[in-house]
Design a protein around this motif. Structure first.
Motif, PDB file in Angstrom:
ATOM      1  N   ARG A 259     110.337   6.585  32.873  1.00  0.00           N
ATOM      2  CA  ARG A 259     110.538   7.777  33.680  1.00  0.00           C
ATOM      3  C   ARG A 259     109.499   8.844  33.327  1.00  0.00           C
ATOM      4  O   ARG A 259     109.749  10.034  33.487  1.00  0.00           O
ATOM      5  CB  ARG A 259     111.963   8.281  33.445  1.00  0.00           C
ATOM      6  CG  ARG A 259     112.499   9.357  34.379  1.00  0.00           C
ATOM      7  CD  ARG A 259     113.821   9.853  33.813  1.00  0.00           C
ATOM      8  NE  ARG A 259     114.383  11.022  34.455  1.00  0.00           N
ATOM      9  CZ  ARG A 259     114.002  12.272  34.234  1.00  0.00           C
ATOM     10  NH1 ARG A 259     112.981  12.532  33.425  1.00  0.00           N
ATOM     11  NH2 ARG A 259     114.620  13.286  34.840  1.00  0.00           N
ATOM     12  N   PRO A 261     105.959   9.702  34.526  1.00  0.00           N
ATOM     13  CA  PRO A 261     104.906   9.354  35.487  1.00  0.00           C
ATOM     14  C   PRO A 261     103.510   9.316  34.871  1.00  0.00           C
ATOM     15  O   PRO A 261     103.078  10.278  34.230  1.00  0.00           O
ATOM     16  CB  PRO A 261     105.003  10.463  36.543  1.00  0.00           C
ATOM     17  CG  PRO A 261     106.425  10.917  36.478  1.00  0.00           C
ATOM     18  CD  PRO A 261     106.818  10.777  35.029  1.00  0.00           C
ATOM     19  N   PHE A 265     101.717   8.042  39.048  1.00  0.00           N
ATOM     20  CA  PHE A 265     102.956   7.297  39.300  1.00  0.00           C
ATOM     21  C   PHE A 265     102.741   5.785  39.420  1.00  0.00           C
ATOM     22  O   PHE A 265     103.669   5.058  39.793  1.00  0.00           O
ATOM     23  CB  PHE A 265     103.680   7.797  40.563  1.00  0.00           C
ATOM     24  CG  PHE A 265     104.171   9.215  40.473  1.00  0.00           C
ATOM     25  CD1 PHE A 265     103.355  10.262  40.866  1.00  0.00           C
ATOM     26  CD2 PHE A 265     105.434   9.495  39.977  1.00  0.00           C
ATOM     27  CE1 PHE A 265     103.792  11.580  40.769  1.00  0.00           C
ATOM     28  CE2 PHE A 265     105.886  10.811  39.877  1.00  0.00           C
ATOM     29  CZ  PHE A 265     105.058  11.853  40.273  1.00  0.00           C
ATOM     30  N   GLY A 268     105.360   4.148  34.722  1.00  0.00           N
ATOM     31  CA  GLY A 268     106.374   5.097  34.277  1.00  0.00           C
ATOM     32  C   GLY A 268     106.400   5.247  32.775  1.00  0.00           C
ATOM     33  O   GLY A 268     107.277   5.900  32.223  1.00  0.00           O
ATOM     34  N   ASP A 438     110.772   9.758  37.996  1.00  0.00           N
ATOM     35  CA  ASP A 438     110.486   8.593  38.844  1.00  0.00           C
ATOM     36  C   ASP A 438     111.808   8.067  39.395  1.00  0.00           C
ATOM     37  O   ASP A 438     112.679   7.653  38.613  1.00  0.00           O
ATOM     38  CB  ASP A 438     109.766   7.531  38.000  1.00  0.00           C
ATOM     39  CG  ASP A 438     109.194   6.400  38.837  1.00  0.00           C
ATOM     40  OD1 ASP A 438     109.847   5.983  39.824  1.00  0.00           O
ATOM     41  OD2 ASP A 438     108.099   5.904  38.497  1.00  0.00           O
ATOM     42  N   PHE A 579     107.631   4.505  45.437  1.00  0.00           N
ATOM     43  CA  PHE A 579     108.966   4.560  44.842  1.00  0.00           C
ATOM     44  C   PHE A 579     109.926   3.585  45.493  1.00  0.00           C
ATOM     45  O   PHE A 579     110.816   3.041  44.839  1.00  0.00           O
ATOM     46  CB  PHE A 579     109.518   5.991  44.930  1.00  0.00           C
ATOM     47  CG  PHE A 579     108.617   6.974  44.251  1.00  0.00           C
ATOM     48  CD1 PHE A 579     107.657   7.664  44.972  1.00  0.00           C
ATOM     49  CD2 PHE A 579     108.677   7.155  42.880  1.00  0.00           C
ATOM     50  CE1 PHE A 579     106.783   8.546  44.336  1.00  0.00           C
ATOM     51  CE2 PHE A 579     107.809   8.027  42.235  1.00  0.00           C
ATOM     52  CZ  PHE A 579     106.858   8.722  42.967  1.00  0.00           C
ATOM     53  N   SER A 584     108.786  -0.671  39.773  1.00  0.00           N
ATOM     54  CA  SER A 584     108.217  -0.066  38.577  1.00  0.00           C
ATOM     55  C   SER A 584     107.792  -1.137  37.589  1.00  0.00           C
ATOM     56  O   SER A 584     108.516  -2.107  37.376  1.00  0.00           O
ATOM     57  CB  SER A 584     109.242   0.847  37.909  1.00  0.00           C
ATOM     58  OG  SER A 584     108.774   1.267  36.640  1.00  0.00           O
TER      59      SER A 584
END
Lengths: 663, 93, 176
Positions: A259, A261, A265, A268, A438, A579, A584
């Motif tokens: 989480r 970025p 992005f 993560g 994220d 996203f 991820s």
């Protein structure tokens, strides 16, 4: 103020016409206080009533509102936050930002609940408020100066070190779309670029000194309640961490959570996370802890760089977001350079988040060969080049060179100007750059970014409870029946409820004047009932939790309505493809995408918004007492004006689909 | 015996007096058992932060090789050269 | 009892000022707080100024009005507002600048002005209660730690004022 029926308020506000120089001291409309509370709420109401949808954010029709809440200046923990509201030059929509420090309380002591700035001064001016004395003073001698020098000059020429100021730097003067307003001491009202609104009005600063008091409805009860809450916060399990590290304490944990970025992005997690951590910051650079008004947390710090390339840097309010924006998101692990960048942004008057994102955008375009060689201004845009980062911050503030001028528009507008598929790499919602979270690592945050009324933002809903998962706090606030999903960051169930409640409570907190990082959201000790009790002990208005919920809902819906006048509908409640379509690769979020489609319909249902259009339904607006809003919305769409305004907004919608080579 | 690397973050580093260490542990030790052992080694206030009775505190975050360790995963035996990260469960922004 | 100030611990939150003013004046009015935090953040200067009280008590000797300033049993030096003429002799005698004059309607002997200073509350000072970092704490009256803290604070205040004066910023001690 005599005549105003409720305590806690000054009962009075300022309206300043910068073109004519007329300054009015006006009674605060009781309806504003009773229905919209203060701070953010009253600012929203004024924007709705007085700034037409077609107004140019940088034109004289826009208004800039500085608004304190009824708690500001009183004994409640962290009761000193300032709200700034206006139409945003970055998004073209509802804009607001919130700053800590000591300005809002001083406004109250001077005897004003808010300041409404209208039109445009013919020459640079500053507004000086010293209790009853309110005047416009020349500011040509500080126009062009950085924030720090301007502050010193304002203190010296007023012979008062304790004067509080709200100042723009060169960025605001040059109408950089994410320019900030810097508030004593080095706190920033930064998101949505309202510093440029001040710049467009030729208003360099507002300086205030107040020696009056704030009468309270039940001073004894408030003193006891406030003291009890001060102590509950100090004894909270997370107090030590918040106090020692501030928001930088989040950096290390966000790395394995996926989480944090990184590289615009793409990731993560950031390899250099330890170099940017709160632990490193405290160990290597701490000078002292500082605090906003009446706050026991002391999360802010003064940091210094004592050796090396950036020796001499002194910076404070170095937050998690900045460590991300000027650090991981541009692959920069050089902490002193991040401190330097923060100091620069405070002096130039720039939102660190949007500034960092603009540079990350440029670096990704460079990586993908989208920038032509003559568009790089001779800069080396490799990831992690912190000298380029610092250089670009200066150039952006002066709109210098091709890139400086382009990026000063913000990533989402720059993408539209540049074309060539660059829109795939502007990470934003409704024109506002996505901050340091994220949605793949925290589903609720993905929803929050989308439903935030000012564009992508974590603070409107601020879902703290499922960031890493607090089951006991969740039980206490919502009930055990929502566990375990409510506190699982990767689950979507119940998150619509969490985000809606956060937005409503957040609107109340931002309208009252206390702080989301000091007990209302982080270190959850103050919730609807405690907030209601503090407001009623302060003002005498008979408020309970239920009545407060209605006020929060009302404020939030009005913000949505204002955006709807500009044609914002469900079609703009989208996240960039990265996203929702690109799993991820990082940490605990590995393999996850943001499942927005599982949360958004429930959110609309909870809000009483139409599932097709995402607009507040007539019944909802009527229930909230927002007379005329439904009609005004219907008219805007039927006449075609809303759609026309949407087409003129200037930023390109975030791409829902990956660029061809990544499909 | 296996070697396990442990890193302490936030206030936990202050409570243990160190940021990291490498421990020699019995082969079948689980993540849960490791926490009990560390709590016993360091006592208060570390113990109060990581444990809730004999169970682990809700407010502790454990990562094993950058994957969250919770539930069933806590009972699995650790392996040689595992990297453990321990955090107080801070949140905010 | 006396108050001991460690200025390096002060975060500048001013909770002391708001709670002091609330308990003495019944409203939130830091201007009338008996403890004032003198701040120059950019110069890393935070000085909570409050009467400890000191052992010399020059204010008491300077006061010409019988009973306007008196020594309470617990060591506090307290103002009897109805006898205070606002002459400011105590204020000028105080090396720390812990006494302030306020022109307030209906206050003081002549209903025009009065000095304010710390009276240690009623033995449980509010500033101490709300000071999270412990920048102001209590100690035994005339304790050596308290006395050296007072001396240090007085010196810090003096040099801060001198520094500010050089920058053209008066740190006002004299009444307006």
């Amino acid at each position: 103020m005599s005549g105003f029926p409720w305590a806690g308020y000054a009962g009075r506000y300022l309206r300043v016409n910068l073109t004519t120089g007329e300054i009015q001291k006006l009674p605060l409309p009781v309806r504003w206080a009773e229905e919209f509370l203060g701070g953010n709420g009253i600012g929203t109401k004024i924007l709705w009533d007085e700034v037409p949808a077609g107004a140019n954010p940088l034109g004289p029709e826009n208004k800039l509102i500085l608004s304190a809440g009824p708690l500001c200046g009183g004994p409640m923990p962290n009761a000193g936050r300032l709200e700034v509201i206006g139409k945003s030059p970055l998004t073209g929509l509802y804009g607001d930002s919130n700053a800590g420090g000591h300005f809002a309380s001083e406004m109250k002591f001077a005897g004003y609940d808010l300041i409404v700035l209208e039109e445009r001064a013919p020459e640079p001016v500053y507004l000086l408020i010293k209790d009853e004395t309110v005047e416009l003073r020349p500011a040509s001698h500080i126009w062009g100066c950085g924030v720090f020098e301007s502050e010193r000059t304002l203190q010296a020429e007023n012979h008062d070190l304790q004067i509080k100021t709200a100042v723009i730097g060169p960025a605001g003067e040059n109408l950089v779309r994410f320019a900030s307003i810097q508030v004593t001491f080095r706190r920033s009202a930064a998101r949505t670029g309202l510093g440029a609104v001040m710049g467009a009005k030729n208003l360099k600063a507002i300086a205030v000194r107040g020696t009056g008091g704030i009468p309270l409805a039940d001073p004894e009860r408030l003193q006891q309640l406030a003291y009890r809450l001060h102590m509950r916060i100090r004894k909270n399990e997370f107090f030590n961490g918040c106090h020692q590290f501030g928001t930088p304490g989040l950096v290390a944990l966000m790395h394995p959570m996926g989480r944090f970025p990184t590289r615009n992005f793409q990731y993560g997690s950031f390899e250099g996370f330890e170099d940017l951590s709160g632990e490193s910051l405290r160990e290597q650079h701490l000078v002292r802890d500082i605090s906003c008004y009446s706050c026991p947390v002391g999360c802010d710090k003064i940091y210094a760089v004592t050796g090396g390339e950036f020796r001499g840097t002194m910076s404070s309010s170095v937050e998690y977001e900045t460590l991300n924006a000027l650090g991981a998101c541009v692959c920069n692990r050089n902490l002193p350079s991040v401190l330097k960048g923060n100091e620069l942004c405070d002096d130039l008057g720039l939102d660190t988040i949007s500034a960092g994102r603009a540079v990350a955008f440029a670096m990704e375009l460079n990586e993908r060969g989208i920038l032509a060689s003559e568009q790089r201004d001779g800069l080396d845009l490799s990831w992690g080049n912190y000298r380029t980062l610092l250089d670009l911050l200066q150039r952006i503030s002066r709109r210098e060179g091709f890139l400086g001028d382009l990026l000063a528009e913000g990533a989402s507008r720059a993408a539209r100007l540049l074309g060539r598929g660059s829109d795939h790499f502007a990470m934003h919602v409704k024109g506002l750059d996505i901050p340091g979270q994220d949605g793949r690592a925290q589903q609720s945050m993905g929803l929050a970014h989308v439903t935030s009324s000012r564009g992508a933002d974590h603070l409107k809903a601020f879902p703290v409870i499922d960031e890493t998962g607090y089951p006991s706090e969740a039980s206490r606030r919502y009930g055990a029946q929502f566990l375990p999903e409510l506190v699982d960051p990767l689950a979507t169930k119940h998150k619509a409820m969490l985000v809606k409640d956060g937005e409503d409570f957040g609107a109340v907190v931002d309208s009252s004047g206390n702080c989301k990082s000091g007990g209302t959201f982080v270190m959850a000790e103050v919730y609807w009932e405690e907030q209601a009790q503090s407001l009623s002990a302060t003002t005498g208005i008979p408020i309970d939790g239920e009545k407060l919920k209605l006020i929060g809902e009302r404020i939030y819906n009005l913000q949505r309505c204002y955006n709807a006048l500009h044609g914002i509908t469900r079609a703009d409640d989208v996240l960039p493809w990265r996203f929702t379509k690109s799993p991820s690769p990082s940490g605990n979020a590995r393999g996850s995408v943001c499942r927005l489609h599982e949360m958004l319909p429930e959110y609309y249902a909870l809000r009483g918004w139409d599932p097709e259009t995402g607009l507040p339904q007539k019944e909802t607006l009527a229930r909230l007492g927002l007379d005329g809003a439904a009609e005004r919305l219907a008219e805007a769409f039927e006449s075609g004006l809303a759609q026309a305004l949407r087409a003129q907004l200037g930023w390109v919608a975030p791409s829902a689909d990956p660029p061809r080579e990544q499909q | 015996m296996i070697s396990v690397h442990v890193r302490y973050f936030g206030i936990l580093a202050g409570y243990t007096g160190k940021k990291h260490e490498t421990l020699r542990l019995p082969k079948d030790m689980s993540g849960h058992q490791l926490m009990l052992r560390l709590a016993s080694t360091y006592g208060e206030p570390f113990r109060g932060t990581v444990l809730n009775g004999e169970g682990l505190s809700d407010h502790l975050r454990i990562f094993r090789n950058e994957q969250s360790l919770h539930g069933e995963g806590l009972r699995a035996p650790l392996e040689d050269e595992d990297h453990i990260m321990l955090f107080p469960a801070v949140a905010g922004g | 009892m006396m108050l001991v100030v460690s200025p390096e611990k002060c975060t500048g939150c001013r909770a002391c000022e708001v709670f002091c003013s609330l308990s003495h004046e019944g409203q939130a009015i830091p201007e009338l707080s008996r403890i004032k935090v003198w701040k120059a953040e950019a110069r890393n200067t935070f000085l909570p100024i409050v009467c400890p009280p000191c052992t010399e008590r020059p204010c008491l000797s300077a006061c010409p009005e019988e009973g306007a300033l008196s020594l309470r049993q617990d060591g506090a030096v307290v103002v009897e507002e109805s006898l205070c003429t606002g002459c400011c002799k105590c204020l000028r005698a105080c090396e720390l600048g812990a006494i302030t004059l306020h022109r307030l309607e209906g206050r003081g002997k002549h209903g025009k002005a009065v000095v304010l200073k710390c009276d240690l509350c009623d033995g449980e000072p509010w500033c101490v209660k709300v000071c999270q970092p412990g920048a102001v704490v209590t100690a035994e009256a005339s304790s050596s730690a308290g006395r050296s803290a007072f001396a240090r604070l007085t010196e810090l205040r003096r040099s801060a004022e001198a520094e500010m004066a050089e920058l053209g910023l008066r740190a006002r001690r004299e009444p307006r």
